[in-house]
Motif scaffolding. Sequence first.
Motif, PDB file in Angstrom:
ATOM      1  N   TYR A  30       0.827  -1.211   0.000  1.00 48.90           N
ATOM      2  CA  TYR A  30       0.000   0.000   0.000  1.00 48.90           C
ATOM      3  C   TYR A  30       0.863   1.264   0.000  1.00 48.90           C
ATOM      4  CZ  TYR A  30       0.593   1.023   4.992  1.00 48.90           C
ATOM      5  OH  TYR A  30       1.110   1.365   6.213  1.00 48.90           O
ATOM      6  N   ILE A  31       2.162   1.099   0.314  1.00 54.80           N
ATOM      7  CA  ILE A  31       3.123   2.176   0.056  1.00 54.80           C
ATOM      8  C   ILE A  31       4.046   1.594  -1.024  1.00 54.80           C
ATOM      9  CG2 ILE A  31       4.930   3.664   1.021  1.00 54.80           C
ATOM     10  CD1 ILE A  31       3.646   3.278   3.792  1.00 54.80           C
ATOM     11  N   GLN A  66       8.773   4.379   9.566  1.00 55.98           N
ATOM     12  CA  GLN A  66       7.321   4.125   9.590  1.00 55.98           C
ATOM     13  C   GLN A  66       6.806   4.219  11.031  1.00 55.98           C
ATOM     14  OE1 GLN A  66       5.685   4.366   6.906  1.00 55.98           O
ATOM     15  NE2 GLN A  66       7.439   4.322   5.548  1.00 55.98           N
ATOM     16  N   SER A  67       6.064   3.224  11.497  1.00 54.60           N
ATOM     17  CA  SER A  67       5.411   3.377  12.805  1.00 54.60           C
ATOM     18  C   SER A  67       6.355   3.367  13.992  1.00 54.60           C
ATOM     19  CB  SER A  67       4.357   2.287  13.005  1.00 54.60           C
ATOM     20  OG  SER A  67       3.152   2.707  12.432  1.00 54.60           O
ATOM     21  N   LYS A  70       6.411   6.492  15.958  1.00 50.60           N
ATOM     22  CA  LYS A  70       5.277   6.936  16.795  1.00 50.60           C
ATOM     23  C   LYS A  70       5.624   7.132  18.277  1.00 50.60           C
ATOM     24  CE  LYS A  70       1.410   5.321  13.864  1.00 50.60           C
ATOM     25  NZ  LYS A  70       1.933   4.921  12.593  1.00 50.60           N
ATOM     26  N   MET A 102      -7.858   1.333  10.197  1.00 51.92           N
ATOM     27  CA  MET A 102      -7.477   2.538  10.920  1.00 51.92           C
ATOM     28  C   MET A 102      -8.569   3.598  10.974  1.00 51.92           C
ATOM     29  SD  MET A 102      -4.641   3.718   8.190  1.00 51.92           S
ATOM     30  CE  MET A 102      -3.745   2.207   8.079  1.00 51.92           C
ATOM     31  N   ASN A 118      -2.292   4.766  13.781  1.00 54.72           N
ATOM     32  CA  ASN A 118      -2.164   5.908  12.878  1.00 54.72           C
ATOM     33  C   ASN A 118      -2.975   7.117  13.331  1.00 54.72           C
ATOM     34  OD1 ASN A 118      -0.609   4.188  11.430  1.00 54.72           O
ATOM     35  ND2 ASN A 118      -1.793   4.304   9.543  1.00 54.72           N
ATOM     36  N   GLU A 163       4.071   7.480  -0.132  1.00 47.41           N
ATOM     37  CA  GLU A 163       2.966   7.371   0.825  1.00 47.41           C
ATOM     38  C   GLU A 163       2.002   8.547   0.677  1.00 47.41           C
ATOM     39  OE1 GLU A 163       3.850   6.840   5.030  1.00 47.41           O
ATOM     40  OE2 GLU A 163       1.769   6.245   5.355  1.00 47.41           O
ATOM     41  N   ASN A 170      -5.270   7.369   5.538  1.00 47.81           N
ATOM     42  CA  ASN A 170      -4.847   8.295   6.591  1.00 47.81           C
ATOM     43  C   ASN A 170      -5.494   9.672   6.406  1.00 47.81           C
ATOM     44  OD1 ASN A 170      -3.222   6.631   8.181  1.00 47.81           O
ATOM     45  ND2 ASN A 170      -1.506   6.819   6.758  1.00 47.81           N
ATOM     46  N   TYR A 194       3.290  14.026   9.173  1.00 45.40           N
ATOM     47  CA  TYR A 194       3.176  12.618   9.584  1.00 45.40           C
ATOM     48  C   TYR A 194       3.903  11.706   8.591  1.00 45.40           C
ATOM     49  CZ  TYR A 194       1.049   8.027  10.231  1.00 45.40           C
ATOM     50  OH  TYR A 194       0.868   6.680  10.396  1.00 45.40           O
ATOM     51  N   CYS A 198       7.294   9.356   9.261  1.00 41.93           N
ATOM     52  CA  CYS A 198       7.275   7.918   8.948  1.00 41.93           C
ATOM     53  C   CYS A 198       8.416   7.558   7.984  1.00 41.93           C
ATOM     54  CB  CYS A 198       5.945   7.521   8.324  1.00 41.93           C
ATOM     55  SG  CYS A 198       4.575   7.510   9.504  1.00 41.93           S
ATOM     56  N   TYR A 246       0.184  -3.641  16.901  1.00 40.29           N
ATOM     57  CA  TYR A 246      -1.117  -3.765  16.241  1.00 40.29           C
ATOM     58  C   TYR A 246      -1.990  -4.744  17.046  1.00 40.29           C
ATOM     59  CZ  TYR A 246       2.114  -2.013  12.692  1.00 40.29           C
ATOM     60  OH  TYR A 246       3.094  -1.308  12.039  1.00 40.29           O
ATOM     61  N   ALA A 263       6.793  -1.764  12.798  1.00 38.25           N
ATOM     62  CA  ALA A 263       6.512  -0.868  11.676  1.00 38.25           C
ATOM     63  C   ALA A 263       6.379  -1.679  10.398  1.00 38.25           C
ATOM     64  CB  ALA A 263       7.660   0.132  11.509  1.00 38.25           C
ATOM     65  N   VAL A 264       5.615  -1.146   9.448  1.00 42.24           N
ATOM     66  CA  VAL A 264       5.423  -1.870   8.191  1.00 42.24           C
ATOM     67  C   VAL A 264       6.686  -1.947   7.339  1.00 42.24           C
ATOM     68  CG1 VAL A 264       2.918  -1.531   8.030  1.00 42.24           C
ATOM     69  CG2 VAL A 264       4.466   0.164   7.020  1.00 42.24           C
TER      70      VAL A 264
END
Length: 316
Positions: A30-31, A66-67, A70, A102, A118, A163, A170, A194, A198, A246, A263-264
Amino acid sequence: MSQRTADLQAALHDVHRRCAGLGAGSLPDYIPELTKVDPALFAVACCTVDGAVQTVGDADHQFTMQSVSKPFVYAMALEALGLEAVHRRVGVEPTGYAFYSMIRLQEGTNKPHNPMVNAGAIAVTDLIRAVNPDDATERILACFARFAARDRMTIDDAVYRSERATGDRNRAIAYLMRHFRLIDGPVPDTLDLYFQHCAILASCRDLAVMAATLANAGRNPLTGDQVLDVGLGQYVLTVMFVNGLYDYSGRFAFEVGVPAKSAVSGAILAVVPGRMGLAVFSPPLDEGGNSVRGIATLEYLSERLGLHTFRSGGER
Ligand code: GLU
């Protein structure tokens, strides 16, 4: 080399050898830019609170956080604005949802569940941006560099743009939060910030040092720099412990038993308070969005080194 250092090094080498053969998992598409990474890359790194860094594998290869960014933006927001102001915008509860679900906010308050998902991270990013929109990116880069003991950190422009081009989920959650007045800034600007954090580049070695700074009550063990107020680390570690992986967070707390964030991009950062920071990087993800080798590595190390927070008996 002390016995403990030798034990740790042996454990890292053994786990790398054992887990290198795990072939399962897939890259997140998805990215789109993240599918270009070499799935065979595999690194494990450790930094003790005494500042001893040990690595095995591709520990200097840089990837996007990525995550894993956070917990650090959450820490920054707590430092800049305090607990109360931050938690007017975000909760601390687990979601129980898969990592791609999300577009959900808490019933009743409409707040995002916690700063590790997210929605919550976007709300926290908006707070950091609002302090001064003109230098927000630089402030985040400078803070992360202090956590990592690096002179400066940079953003992977291709991943950031990738992204930004595909980040409609998002975008949707951010507009919903703005509707509920949980975001003040213009959504495109908050999301840009954001997506930028990431896409900050770090190596597995860097993440181990960042984790060790959290393990060491906010003081970077390599530089001695007190990056985070001593009293705030406990909150960052708690949301990581409860929400860091997650909808696998409960199982991970059960099996591995330390605060962590995945993270992804295939990174998992783990904190053993008072002892060490650990990081694993291996891009293929399981269905829950967590690095396959990353989970296996941390399960093994927790067992072998006795890392579980609630472990009874033995030395910690
Ligand atoms: N930038 C990614 C996103 O917002 C981070 C996801 C992750 O690592 O969990 O989808």
